[in-house]
Design a protein around this motif. Structure first.
Motif, PDB file in Angstrom:
ATOM      1  N   MET A   1       0.847  -1.199   0.000  1.00 28.06           N
ATOM      2  CA  MET A   1       0.000   0.000   0.000  1.00 28.06           C
ATOM      3  C   MET A   1       0.884   1.251   0.000  1.00 28.06           C
ATOM      4  O   MET A   1       0.514   2.259   0.605  1.00 28.06           O
ATOM      5  CB  MET A   1      -0.923   0.019   1.214  1.00 28.06           C
ATOM      6  CG  MET A   1      -1.648  -1.274   1.492  1.00 28.06           C
ATOM      7  SD  MET A   1      -2.797  -1.763   0.197  1.00 28.06           S
ATOM      8  CE  MET A   1      -4.373  -1.439   0.958  1.00 28.06           C
TER       9      MET A   1
ATOM     10  N   ILE B   1     -17.024  -1.414   5.920  1.00 29.69           N
ATOM     11  CA  ILE B   1     -16.911  -2.038   4.591  1.00 29.69           C
ATOM     12  C   ILE B   1     -18.220  -2.666   4.135  1.00 29.69           C
ATOM     13  O   ILE B   1     -18.341  -3.055   2.973  1.00 29.69           O
ATOM     14  CB  ILE B   1     -15.788  -3.092   4.537  1.00 29.69           C
ATOM     15  CG1 ILE B   1     -16.067  -4.253   5.497  1.00 29.69           C
ATOM     16  CG2 ILE B   1     -14.429  -2.465   4.797  1.00 29.69           C
ATOM     17  CD1 ILE B   1     -15.262  -5.490   5.148  1.00 29.69           C
TER      18      ILE B   1
ATOM     19  N   ASN C   1     -25.526  -3.107   5.187  1.00 30.72           N
ATOM     20  CA  ASN C   1     -26.775  -3.529   4.545  1.00 30.72           C
ATOM     21  C   ASN C   1     -27.913  -3.761   5.524  1.00 30.72           C
ATOM     22  O   ASN C   1     -28.933  -4.337   5.165  1.00 30.72           O
ATOM     23  CB  ASN C   1     -26.534  -4.819   3.737  1.00 30.72           C
ATOM     24  CG  ASN C   1     -25.751  -4.554   2.455  1.00 30.72           C
ATOM     25  OD1 ASN C   1     -25.909  -3.503   1.846  1.00 30.72           O
ATOM     26  ND2 ASN C   1     -24.902  -5.495   2.064  1.00 30.72           N
TER      27      ASN C   1
ATOM     28  N   HIS D   1     -12.995  -9.195  10.510  1.00 24.70           N
ATOM     29  CA  HIS D   1     -14.137  -8.281  10.580  1.00 24.70           C
ATOM     30  C   HIS D   1     -14.594  -8.015  12.003  1.00 24.70           C
ATOM     31  O   HIS D   1     -14.414  -8.845  12.889  1.00 24.70           O
ATOM     32  CB  HIS D   1     -15.331  -8.866   9.806  1.00 24.70           C
ATOM     33  CG  HIS D   1     -15.042  -9.175   8.380  1.00 24.70           C
ATOM     34  ND1 HIS D   1     -14.741 -10.434   7.933  1.00 24.70           N
ATOM     35  CD2 HIS D   1     -14.967  -8.373   7.293  1.00 24.70           C
ATOM     36  CE1 HIS D   1     -14.508 -10.396   6.630  1.00 24.70           C
ATOM     37  NE2 HIS D   1     -14.637  -9.166   6.211  1.00 24.70           N
TER      38      HIS D   1
ATOM     39  N   ILE E   1     -20.600   2.993   3.567  1.00 27.47           N
ATOM     40  CA  ILE E   1     -19.333   2.301   3.384  1.00 27.47           C
ATOM     41  C   ILE E   1     -18.236   3.349   3.193  1.00 27.47           C
ATOM     42  O   ILE E   1     -18.432   4.386   2.566  1.00 27.47           O
ATOM     43  CB  ILE E   1     -19.374   1.314   2.191  1.00 27.47           C
ATOM     44  CG1 ILE E   1     -19.826   1.995   0.895  1.00 27.47           C
ATOM     45  CG2 ILE E   1     -20.271   0.134   2.522  1.00 27.47           C
ATOM     46  CD1 ILE E   1     -19.687   1.076  -0.325  1.00 27.47           C
TER      47      ILE E   1
ATOM     48  N   SER F   1     -13.603 -10.054   0.627  1.00 28.04           N
ATOM     49  CA  SER F   1     -14.324  -9.009   1.359  1.00 28.04           C
ATOM     50  C   SER F   1     -14.425  -7.770   0.476  1.00 28.04           C
ATOM     51  O   SER F   1     -13.529  -7.525  -0.338  1.00 28.04           O
ATOM     52  CB  SER F   1     -13.573  -8.614   2.634  1.00 28.04           C
ATOM     53  OG  SER F   1     -13.789  -9.546   3.652  1.00 28.04           O
ATOM     54  N   PRO F   2     -15.460  -6.949   0.675  1.00 25.13           N
ATOM     55  CA  PRO F   2     -15.603  -5.746  -0.144  1.00 25.13           C
ATOM     56  C   PRO F   2     -14.408  -4.790   0.021  1.00 25.13           C
ATOM     57  O   PRO F   2     -13.866  -4.640   1.120  1.00 25.13           O
ATOM     58  CB  PRO F   2     -16.883  -5.097   0.400  1.00 25.13           C
ATOM     59  CG  PRO F   2     -17.655  -6.223   1.029  1.00 25.13           C
ATOM     60  CD  PRO F   2     -16.616  -7.139   1.590  1.00 25.13           C
TER      61      PRO F   2
ATOM     62  N   VAL G   1     -13.579  -0.964  -0.314  1.00 26.66           N
ATOM     63  CA  VAL G   1     -14.447   0.222  -0.416  1.00 26.66           C
ATOM     64  C   VAL G   1     -13.751   1.573  -0.301  1.00 26.66           C
ATOM     65  O   VAL G   1     -14.277   2.560  -0.805  1.00 26.66           O
ATOM     66  CB  VAL G   1     -15.590   0.169   0.631  1.00 26.66           C
ATOM     67  CG1 VAL G   1     -16.352  -1.144   0.551  1.00 26.66           C
ATOM     68  CG2 VAL G   1     -15.083   0.397   2.040  1.00 26.66           C
ATOM     69  N   THR G   2     -12.607   1.663   0.388  1.00 29.73           N
ATOM     70  CA  THR G   2     -12.040   2.998   0.595  1.00 29.73           C
ATOM     71  C   THR G   2     -11.185   3.415  -0.601  1.00 29.73           C
ATOM     72  O   THR G   2     -10.711   2.581  -1.373  1.00 29.73           O
ATOM     73  CB  THR G   2     -11.180   3.062   1.875  1.00 29.73           C
ATOM     74  OG1 THR G   2     -10.053   2.193   1.715  1.00 29.73           O
ATOM     75  CG2 THR G   2     -11.979   2.653   3.104  1.00 29.73           C
TER      76      THR G   2
ATOM     77  N   LYS H   1      -7.724   1.851  -0.819  1.00 32.41           N
ATOM     78  CA  LYS H   1      -7.696   0.440  -1.204  1.00 32.41           C
ATOM     79  C   LYS H   1      -8.092   0.239  -2.654  1.00 32.41           C
ATOM     80  O   LYS H   1      -7.622  -0.695  -3.307  1.00 32.41           O
ATOM     81  CB  LYS H   1      -8.626  -0.360  -0.281  1.00 32.41           C
ATOM     82  CG  LYS H   1      -8.033  -0.558   1.089  1.00 32.41           C
ATOM     83  CD  LYS H   1      -8.834  -1.522   1.907  1.00 32.41           C
ATOM     84  CE  LYS H   1      -8.143  -1.764   3.229  1.00 32.41           C
ATOM     85  NZ  LYS H   1      -7.898  -0.545   4.011  1.00 32.41           N
TER      86      LYS H   1
ATOM     87  N   ASP I   1     -20.915  -6.057  -2.318  1.00 33.19           N
ATOM     88  CA  ASP I   1     -22.220  -6.268  -1.678  1.00 33.19           C
ATOM     89  C   ASP I   1     -23.078  -5.010  -1.642  1.00 33.19           C
ATOM     90  O   ASP I   1     -24.077  -4.960  -0.902  1.00 33.19           O
ATOM     91  CB  ASP I   1     -22.066  -6.896  -0.278  1.00 33.19           C
ATOM     92  CG  ASP I   1     -21.662  -5.906   0.813  1.00 33.19           C
ATOM     93  OD1 ASP I   1     -21.397  -4.721   0.508  1.00 33.19           O
ATOM     94  OD2 ASP I   1     -21.596  -6.323   1.990  1.00 33.19           O
ATOM     95  N   HIS I   2     -22.699  -3.985  -2.441  1.00 32.05           N
ATOM     96  CA  HIS I   2     -23.440  -2.720  -2.389  1.00 32.05           C
ATOM     97  C   HIS I   2     -23.319  -1.997  -3.731  1.00 32.05           C
ATOM     98  O   HIS I   2     -22.229  -1.922  -4.297  1.00 32.05           O
ATOM     99  CB  HIS I   2     -22.857  -1.846  -1.272  1.00 32.05           C
ATOM    100  CG  HIS I   2     -23.764  -0.749  -0.825  1.00 32.05           C
ATOM    101  ND1 HIS I   2     -23.887   0.428  -1.523  1.00 32.05           N
ATOM    102  CD2 HIS I   2     -24.607  -0.654   0.236  1.00 32.05           C
ATOM    103  CE1 HIS I   2     -24.766   1.206  -0.898  1.00 32.05           C
ATOM    104  NE2 HIS I   2     -25.216   0.569   0.169  1.00 32.05           N
TER     105      HIS I   2
ATOM    106  N   THR J   1     -23.312   1.163  -4.499  1.00 33.14           N
ATOM    107  CA  THR J   1     -22.392   2.309  -4.465  1.00 33.14           C
ATOM    108  C   THR J   1     -20.958   1.842  -4.689  1.00 33.14           C
ATOM    109  O   THR J   1     -20.184   2.464  -5.429  1.00 33.14           O
ATOM    110  CB  THR J   1     -22.487   3.032  -3.101  1.00 33.14           C
ATOM    111  OG1 THR J   1     -23.832   3.423  -2.888  1.00 33.14           O
ATOM    112  CG2 THR J   1     -21.577   4.244  -3.050  1.00 33.14           C
ATOM    113  N   ASN J   2     -20.597   0.748  -4.032  1.00 28.31           N
ATOM    114  CA  ASN J   2     -19.255   0.197  -4.176  1.00 28.31           C
ATOM    115  C   ASN J   2     -19.015  -0.237  -5.629  1.00 28.31           C
ATOM    116  O   ASN J   2     -17.943  -0.002  -6.195  1.00 28.31           O
ATOM    117  CB  ASN J   2     -19.086  -0.978  -3.213  1.00 28.31           C
ATOM    118  CG  ASN J   2     -17.677  -1.548  -3.186  1.00 28.31           C
ATOM    119  OD1 ASN J   2     -17.506  -2.757  -3.080  1.00 28.31           O
ATOM    120  ND2 ASN J   2     -16.653  -0.713  -3.305  1.00 28.31           N
TER     121      ASN J   2
ATOM    122  N   MET K   1     -18.195   2.796  -7.665  1.00 22.82           N
ATOM    123  CA  MET K   1     -16.832   3.293  -7.403  1.00 22.82           C
ATOM    124  C   MET K   1     -15.793   2.428  -8.125  1.00 22.82           C
ATOM    125  O   MET K   1     -14.850   2.946  -8.737  1.00 22.82           O
ATOM    126  CB  MET K   1     -16.542   3.267  -5.894  1.00 22.82           C
ATOM    127  CG  MET K   1     -17.373   4.245  -5.072  1.00 22.82           C
ATOM    128  SD  MET K   1     -17.367   3.808  -3.294  1.00 22.82           S
ATOM    129  CE  MET K   1     -15.707   4.289  -2.841  1.00 22.82           C
TER     130      MET K   1
END
Lengths: 376, 376
Positions: free
Chosen positions: A1, A277, A280, A320, A334, B92-93, B95-96, B99, B118-119, B121-122, B125
């Protein structure tokens, strides 16, 4: 990163999560407050680096007036000694051949290195290794405050001291007694009674050393939970507090002399940032910090940002966390960032490679956790 | 403590403790057994690297026939992709902003990289980021098997799939459903009912994808605890087992189809060696592995060497463990070595920098745990 130092100058809310953040103002205040308190009782501070595992903080503690730094393991001592720290105390017995070799290398660089011993066989092994190297190793007799861990029973302390004193390459300095099992007793008065009981027995051994002509310069012990209490033990020379630097919810919930509900003097300097993250459901959402980012021990981490919503964290597997809202209201998006006080700082710090250091909300530095993973 | 590779060729009993050891014969057998079992049902194996965090083992799994490797975090994917692995799935999602930048760098190197969403909006993006880069990102819809973690509710799975399929830089591939909360149900029949319930609902969404003209090549899910059970789900294409490689006491205590008392097919390939550092009492002694070497989760570690004495381990703080003897008998000497099966392998592996690899009692290799600490 990328390089963590690239975040310096930015807002802590933009850091890559999960990550550890130190509030530098709070850390400095905690270092000074403990140092000043102990100085007012004529006691030394020998802070334990097993909490922060960071040679930069160890140097700050020495600069603030500490008499030395404690570590739990030889592999931690190696890092500190190579970083230039001197007079390091290893607070657990060093017994295997591998580790005695490493210990002797540390002693070669740091002639004031100290180690505890709780068994005559171990003393003989260490004496032999030091003799071969032409060194003398400073030693404290480790006394057992009934916690089922290390140490010789009090009644055998004098005899072990006499044995160590008879060995030519050993330099007996005094005793250690760390009553780890009393540090988190919630009630201050109960904690006081328990700690003074154990420390009183250790003080008796220390007096026996003096009465029998043994060296008795150092009586080291105590921790963050009993720092106020153990300053009342006249024989105690220095205190091994560690968690006061960073703090955690496990320590914040115990009482102190001024407030039976809260450990007031040392606010948390360490926090963990984690991102939402998944969101829902109206009653909860999922963040990116689980067992591998927040060590599962010492109670429940507390959410300090955002405040006032009654958010509660629970672990949901390795990766998580589940954060519950007591009543439906704000829906979290999110990518939103939460700030938590960790439940047990020592093993949580050991999960990360560096601290981000902030003044207010601005990242001002990155400090390597250079003792991370040094459990040997 | 010197270079760990210096121990190659020696006996594992001479390693510096605490440390992790992999029995290479057992590991190879475990890799082959899972691969063969799934192949016999026409299923793929997409093993989860969050357990072993080691790119060497990931490559062995691919060589044994895996269809791809799973990771939980982008920072883990970065290491595997740089090590040359392809077709990595992030379970896993992501989202940021931080990342998503890192994800796009991984996608640039590994065009077959997959991620779950899972969303909506994600999805938007990710689509925007991939579009800017001129890439297409493979995506699975993450379905929520009621464990309070990630995933979209089953009833919304089709709509999210349709939304993702409409985005030009997204390449919808299918669904993921990982029912983590059922993996450790002790009773095999209860576990079977629970898992088939969740996987059946996920299979229904997968069929809806097909009926509505959406891509449905991949239905990924399941784990070590349900590998026998979920092979009965016709739609499931591949299984995400992780712990079968190394194993731990938490998995060893669950029942399997052949034996309700023990999970037989995958013996522990991973053990921890720890040394006796204090032995001043007839009923117990102290070893050098505590919270920071044996993660405090998943049950109780079991002592497998020495055997037959009924030794039991309990944590005694950050650095120590207390091992009790049921009846006074053998007195343990300082320096003796014990071998334990760990309680929860995933977070324990994450505490160390490398595995020692043994054939029988001889150390034959050292494998870096190169995904260690990658929780971002």
């Amino acid at each position: 990163m990328g390089n963590p130092r690239d975040f310096i100058g930015g807002s802590k809310w933009n850091l890559d999560t999960p990550c550890l953040v130190i509030d530098q103002d709070v850390l400095e205040q905690n270092l000074q407050n403990m140092q000043a308190h102990l100085a007012s009782f004529g006691k030394g501070l020998r802070p334990h680096a097993k909490t922060h595992k960071c040679s930069i903080i160890a140097r700050q503690q020495m600069a603030a007036g500490a008499v030395g730094i404690c570590v739990a393991k030889v592999s931690e001592a190696e890092v500190l000694v190579k970083a230039g720290l001197r007079g390091v105390l290893i607070t657990s017995p060093v017994v295997t051949d591998q580790k005695i070799v490493a210990l002797m290398e540390c002693l070669f660089r740091d002639p004031d290195l100290m180690v505890v011993v709780d068994h005559p066989t171990n003393a003989r092994m260490l004496n032999e290794a030091a003799r071969k190297q032409g060194s003398r190793l400073s030693v404290l007799v480790d006394l057992d405050p009934g916690m089922g861990r290390t140490g010789v029973p009090f009644r055998e302390g004098l005899a072990l001291g006499q044995w160590i004193h008879s060995l030519p390459a050993m330099r007996l300095r005094g005793v250690q007694c760390y009553a780890g099992s009393v540090q988190h007793i919630l009630n201050f008065e109960e904690r006081k009674d328990a700690s003074l009981g154990w420390m009183g027995q250790a003080a008796e051994v220390f007096r026996q050393f003096r009465q029998n002509g043994l060296p008795a310069e150092v009586f080291s012990g105590s921790g963050t939970g009993t720092y106020e209490i153990d300053c009342q033990v006249p024989e105690l020379t220095d205190l091994q507090a560690g968690s006061y630097t960073l703090m955690d919810t496990e320590y914040l919930q115990i009482g102190c002399s001024r407030n039976p509900q809260k450990f007031e003097k040392f606010p948390p300097a360490l926090t963990l940032l984690t991102a939402v993250i998944s969101s829902n459901h109206p009653g909860y959402f999922t963040v990116d910090a689980g067992l591998k980012a927040l060590y599962h021990h010492g109670g429940i981490p507390s959410v300090i940002h955002p405040q006032g919503l009654g958010l509660t964290y629970e672990w949901r597997g390795d990766e998580h966390g589940k954060v519950s809202l007591p009543a439906p209201g704000k829906r979290f998006e999110i990518g939103e960032i939460l700030e938590l006080v960790v439940s047990h700082c020592d093993p949580t710090v050991n999960l990360f490679d560096y601290f981000y250091v902030a003044r207010g909300e601005t990242v001002v530095d990155v400090w390597p956790i250079d003792l991370r993973g040094k459990c040997q």
